[in-house]
Design a protein around this motif. Structure first.
Motif, PDB file in Angstrom:
ATOM      1  N   VAL A  63      74.037  78.509  23.189  1.00  0.00           N
ATOM      2  CA  VAL A  63      73.304  77.403  24.099  1.00  0.00           C
ATOM      3  C   VAL A  63      73.949  76.367  23.576  1.00  0.00           C
ATOM      4  O   VAL A  63      74.830  75.373  23.930  1.00  0.00           O
ATOM      5  N   ILE A  64      74.326  75.966  22.302  1.00  0.00           N
ATOM      6  CA  ILE A  64      74.432  74.735  21.646  1.00  0.00           C
ATOM      7  C   ILE A  64      76.125  74.963  21.920  1.00  0.00           C
ATOM      8  O   ILE A  64      77.102  73.927  21.943  1.00  0.00           O
ATOM      9  N   ALA A  65      76.925  75.947  21.513  1.00  0.00           N
ATOM     10  CA  ALA A  65      78.049  75.805  21.375  1.00  0.00           C
ATOM     11  C   ALA A  65      78.206  75.826  23.381  1.00  0.00           C
ATOM     12  O   ALA A  65      79.663  74.946  23.750  1.00  0.00           O
ATOM     13  N   LEU A  66      77.499  76.140  24.079  1.00  0.00           N
ATOM     14  CA  LEU A  66      77.766  75.819  25.096  1.00  0.00           C
ATOM     15  C   LEU A  66      77.710  74.678  25.564  1.00  0.00           C
ATOM     16  O   LEU A  66      78.198  73.655  26.741  1.00  0.00           O
ATOM     17  N   VAL A  67      76.347  73.739  25.006  1.00  0.00           N
ATOM     18  CA  VAL A  67      76.372  72.515  25.671  1.00  0.00           C
ATOM     19  C   VAL A  67      77.418  71.253  24.873  1.00  0.00           C
ATOM     20  O   VAL A  67      78.186  70.748  25.567  1.00  0.00           O
ATOM     21  N   PHE A  68      78.568  72.579  23.797  1.00  0.00           N
ATOM     22  CA  PHE A  68      79.366  71.690  23.119  1.00  0.00           C
ATOM     23  C   PHE A  68      80.167  71.458  24.017  1.00  0.00           C
ATOM     24  O   PHE A  68      81.596  70.571  24.345  1.00  0.00           O
ATOM     25  N   LEU A  75      84.711  65.271  28.113  1.00  0.00           N
ATOM     26  CA  LEU A  75      86.172  64.041  27.292  1.00  0.00           C
ATOM     27  C   LEU A  75      87.843  64.515  27.835  1.00  0.00           C
ATOM     28  O   LEU A  75      88.111  63.974  28.069  1.00  0.00           O
ATOM     29  N   LEU A  76      87.736  65.421  28.147  1.00  0.00           N
ATOM     30  CA  LEU A  76      88.803  65.856  28.566  1.00  0.00           C
ATOM     31  C   LEU A  76      89.073  65.762  30.344  1.00  0.00           C
ATOM     32  O   LEU A  76      90.379  64.762  30.514  1.00  0.00           O
TER      33      LEU A  76
END
Length: 155
Positions: A63-68, A75-76
């Protein structure tokens, strides 16, 4: 002889491949080969590995990876938007309507992402369960006074 665009791209691709393979082969030839039991163990951020590498991971990592990734994607999209938003030629051509359209469009995009963050935060997916640290007694042959000397020396 003049090269076409495709030949130039092919030349750069071959050059890049040769450079990468050359560095890999050079490092393989020059590196020392002294394997031991410590070097062949699995590396887990300085911790001794426990169990197999096929253990289950906490879903919070995912979940943290997906939010990141979500906010990195934001930003892209912000960089090209900033370039278009600041284009004076388009703003002058449309009497400022282009800038306002770009501003409203990006505001909606950021609002949708903020709502997603609020949802994730509200559901508690960003909370991290801290493990209970259990202090273990270690029998050391090094006297305690030497540890204290090192600690006072490097404080």
């Amino acid at each position: 002889m003049e090269l076409t665009n495709y030949q130039i791209i092919l030349l750069f691709a071959v050059g890049g491949f040769v450079a990468i393979m050359g560095s890999l082969v050079t490092s393989w030839v020059l590196r020392p080969r002294r394997p031991n039991e410590e070097k062949l163990t699995t590396y887990e951020c300085g911790e001794d590995p426990t169990g197999t590498a096929w253990g289950k991971f906490n879903i919070r990592f995912y979940v943290i990876a997906l939010v990141f990734v979500l906010f990195e994607t934001e930003l892209l999209f912000l960089f090209p938007w900033a370039i278009v938003f600041g284009d004076e030629g388009l703003n002058a051509l449309t009497q400022g309507k282009w800038g306002m359209l770009a501003f409203v469009e990006m505001s909606l995009f950021i609002l949708i992402l903020a709502l997603g963050l609020a949802y994730v935060w509200g559901k508690g997916f960003l909370e991290w369960e801290k493990p209970d640290v259990k202090v273990t007694d270690v029998e050391s042959k090094v006297p305690e006074s030497l540890y204290e000397q090192l600690n006072t020396k490097y404080q």
